[in-house]
Scaffold this motif. Sequence first.
Motif, PDB file in Angstrom:
ATOM      1  N   THR A 168       0.854  -1.186   0.000  1.00 11.70           N
ATOM      2  CA  THR A 168       0.000   0.000   0.000  1.00 11.70           C
ATOM      3  C   THR A 168       0.886   1.231   0.000  1.00 11.70           C
ATOM      4  O   THR A 168       1.953   1.245   0.625  1.00 11.70           O
ATOM      5  CB  THR A 168      -0.933   0.028   1.220  1.00 11.70           C
ATOM      6  OG1 THR A 168      -1.647   1.276   1.244  1.00 11.70           O
ATOM      7  CG2 THR A 168      -0.186  -0.113   2.530  1.00 11.70           C
ATOM      8  N   ALA A 169       0.445   2.263  -0.724  1.00 11.44           N
ATOM      9  CA  ALA A 169       1.115   3.560  -0.644  1.00 11.44           C
ATOM     10  C   ALA A 169       0.850   4.162   0.731  1.00 11.44           C
ATOM     11  O   ALA A 169       0.065   3.621   1.521  1.00 11.44           O
ATOM     12  CB  ALA A 169       0.600   4.476  -1.752  1.00 11.44           C
ATOM     13  N   MET A 170       1.506   5.275   1.013  1.00 13.05           N
ATOM     14  CA  MET A 170       1.340   5.922   2.311  1.00 13.05           C
ATOM     15  C   MET A 170       0.707   7.293   2.130  1.00 13.05           C
ATOM     16  O   MET A 170       0.990   8.012   1.164  1.00 13.05           O
ATOM     17  CB  MET A 170       2.692   6.057   3.018  1.00 13.05           C
ATOM     18  CG  MET A 170       3.386   4.738   3.288  1.00 13.05           C
ATOM     19  SD  MET A 170       2.444   3.612   4.349  1.00 13.05           S
ATOM     20  CE  MET A 170       2.557   4.453   5.930  1.00 13.05           C
ATOM     21  N   SER A 171      -0.164   7.655   3.064  1.00 21.06           N
ATOM     22  CA  SER A 171      -0.825   8.953   3.067  1.00 21.06           C
ATOM     23  C   SER A 171      -0.409   9.748   4.292  1.00 21.06           C
ATOM     24  O   SER A 171      -0.027   9.186   5.319  1.00 21.06           O
ATOM     25  CB  SER A 171      -2.349   8.776   3.061  1.00 21.06           C
ATOM     26  OG  SER A 171      -2.787   8.133   1.894  1.00 21.06           O
ATOM     27  N   THR A 246      -2.313   4.190   2.941  1.00 22.92           N
ATOM     28  CA  THR A 246      -3.384   4.733   2.116  1.00 22.92           C
ATOM     29  C   THR A 246      -4.622   3.852   2.145  1.00 22.92           C
ATOM     30  O   THR A 246      -5.755   4.341   2.092  1.00 22.92           O
ATOM     31  CB  THR A 246      -2.884   4.908   0.671  1.00 22.92           C
ATOM     32  OG1 THR A 246      -1.779   5.826   0.674  1.00 22.92           O
ATOM     33  CG2 THR A 246      -3.972   5.440  -0.243  1.00 22.92           C
ATOM     34  N   GLU A 249      -7.103   5.039   4.631  1.00 22.10           N
ATOM     35  CA  GLU A 249      -7.409   6.471   4.630  1.00 22.10           C
ATOM     36  C   GLU A 249      -8.761   6.789   5.257  1.00 22.10           C
ATOM     37  O   GLU A 249      -8.866   7.611   6.172  1.00 22.10           O
ATOM     38  CB  GLU A 249      -7.378   7.012   3.198  1.00 22.10           C
ATOM     39  CG  GLU A 249      -6.084   7.704   2.845  1.00 22.10           C
ATOM     40  CD  GLU A 249      -6.185   8.400   1.503  1.00 22.10           C
ATOM     41  OE1 GLU A 249      -7.302   8.644   1.017  1.00 22.10           O
ATOM     42  OE2 GLU A 249      -5.129   8.693   0.939  1.00 22.10           O
ATOM     43  N   VAL A 260      -6.670  14.332   4.762  1.00 25.56           N
ATOM     44  CA  VAL A 260      -5.520  13.902   3.976  1.00 25.56           C
ATOM     45  C   VAL A 260      -4.779  15.117   3.426  1.00 25.56           C
ATOM     46  O   VAL A 260      -5.391  16.012   2.830  1.00 25.56           O
ATOM     47  CB  VAL A 260      -5.967  13.000   2.806  1.00 25.56           C
ATOM     48  CG1 VAL A 260      -4.764  12.578   1.970  1.00 25.56           C
ATOM     49  CG2 VAL A 260      -6.703  11.776   3.323  1.00 25.56           C
ATOM     50  N   ARG A 263      -0.537  11.997  -0.774  1.00 25.45           N
ATOM     51  CA  ARG A 263      -0.071  10.611  -0.802  1.00 25.45           C
ATOM     52  C   ARG A 263       1.262  10.550  -1.499  1.00 25.45           C
ATOM     53  O   ARG A 263       1.578  11.386  -2.348  1.00 25.45           O
ATOM     54  CB  ARG A 263      -1.054   9.721  -1.558  1.00 25.45           C
ATOM     55  CG  ARG A 263      -2.448   9.673  -1.016  1.00 25.45           C
ATOM     56  CD  ARG A 263      -3.282   8.648  -1.778  1.00 25.45           C
ATOM     57  NE  ARG A 263      -4.679   8.722  -1.378  1.00 25.45           N
ATOM     58  CZ  ARG A 263      -5.682   8.964  -2.200  1.00 25.45           C
ATOM     59  NH1 ARG A 263      -5.434   9.138  -3.492  1.00 25.45           N
ATOM     60  NH2 ARG A 263      -6.914   9.006  -1.760  1.00 25.45           N
ATOM     61  N   GLU A 265       3.320   7.715  -3.713  1.00 26.39           N
ATOM     62  CA  GLU A 265       3.435   6.391  -4.319  1.00 26.39           C
ATOM     63  C   GLU A 265       4.852   5.847  -4.190  1.00 26.39           C
ATOM     64  O   GLU A 265       5.091   4.662  -4.432  1.00 26.39           O
ATOM     65  CB  GLU A 265       3.037   6.462  -5.802  1.00 26.39           C
ATOM     66  CG  GLU A 265       1.596   6.911  -6.031  1.00 26.39           C
ATOM     67  CD  GLU A 265       0.577   5.920  -5.503  1.00 26.39           C
ATOM     68  OE1 GLU A 265       0.917   4.720  -5.397  1.00 26.39           O
ATOM     69  OE2 GLU A 265      -0.549   6.339  -5.180  1.00 26.39           O
ATOM     70  N   MET A 302     -12.108   3.625   0.598  1.00 27.92           N
ATOM     71  CA  MET A 302     -10.974   4.469   0.244  1.00 27.92           C
ATOM     72  C   MET A 302     -11.444   5.898   0.030  1.00 27.92           C
ATOM     73  O   MET A 302     -12.520   6.157  -0.516  1.00 27.92           O
ATOM     74  CB  MET A 302     -10.307   3.943  -1.041  1.00 27.92           C
ATOM     75  CG  MET A 302      -9.489   2.705  -0.818  1.00 27.92           C
ATOM     76  SD  MET A 302      -7.889   3.088  -0.100  1.00 27.92           S
ATOM     77  CE  MET A 302      -7.101   3.886  -1.476  1.00 27.92           C
ATOM     78  N   SER A 303     -10.608   6.851   0.434  1.00 25.54           N
ATOM     79  CA  SER A 303     -10.944   8.250   0.227  1.00 25.54           C
ATOM     80  C   SER A 303     -10.838   8.590  -1.251  1.00 25.54           C
ATOM     81  O   SER A 303     -10.208   7.886  -2.040  1.00 25.54           O
ATOM     82  CB  SER A 303      -9.983   9.136   1.029  1.00 25.54           C
ATOM     83  OG  SER A 303     -10.094   8.859   2.392  1.00 25.54           O
TER      84      SER A 303
END
Length: 312
Positions: A168-171, A246, A249, A260, A263, A265, A302-303
């Motif tokens: 997962t990506a990070m937010s 993410t 979120e 938020v 993000r 990637e 998901m946002s």
Amino acid sequence: MLNFKHLHYFWATARAGGVMRASEQLHTTPQTLSAQIKLLEDSLGCALFRKRGRGMELTDDGRAALGYADQIFALGGELEAAIGPAHRAQALPEFRVGIADQVPKSIAYRLLEPALDGPEPVRLICHEGTLADLLAQLAVHRLDLVIADEVMAPNLSVKAYSHPLGTTAMSFFATPALKATLHGHFPQCLDGAPMLIQGAASAMRRRLDGWLADLGVRPLRVGEFDDAALLKAFGSEGRGVFMAPTVLEAQTCAQYGVEVLGRSESLVEAFYAISVERRITHPCVAAITAAARGQFLAQPGMSAPVPAGGLR
């Protein structure tokens, strides 16, 4: 050596309040019961009861003996419940999982959920700790699986295998009040901003440090936390910008009252199932890996996507 049959007769008599009532409960004669208690008294070298009017009462030694008897027979009941026939008839097969302490609890639940929803019910036993400690338990088969946010180091003597589960990506998040004080687009708005970061032992912390250095962004690091839930608790009070997966979120915004910022990637958190099996055969582990691969990011809630330029 203490005769536990004699002790049980004494215990039953003390709890029933007399020999006559105890003999009825035990389906024996009062004479037999009195004789068994006398043998216990002779063995212990003290009187446990004394006459009082038409009845009998415990002596000081009797009260002490009753306290020990209560503990002994309570433990006996626990032993029978734990490994006796009734337990074996009702016991579920155990699935023992170690969760590395850097893995978010919500992620751990999502990863383990398929094992609980399988065709055969299991008893899930979770342990949390450092990856090194959990791998040591895995090596001696005290655990069936370890969920971690990094692969097992190649220099370890543990014979186990890391199976990728997903990424997962990070937010980045901030309270509305803190967000209003930040300037510029994300991620430049992090420069000089108060920030709450993961502890030095975290694999994601090392990636974050490198990412910030590459961008030339220098936040003010006001807090460092080994526990992700504690980090978010401070973030919810507006003490600093913080980072979370993410995939979480919507849950993070709803639970902590934050918004938020943007993000990355480039910052990717990966999760692994570490087991002693090169080819997975354990049904619970197979269910977890099958459900996670290719579906980990496809989670509800998901946002909405953040604009390419980030948020002001």
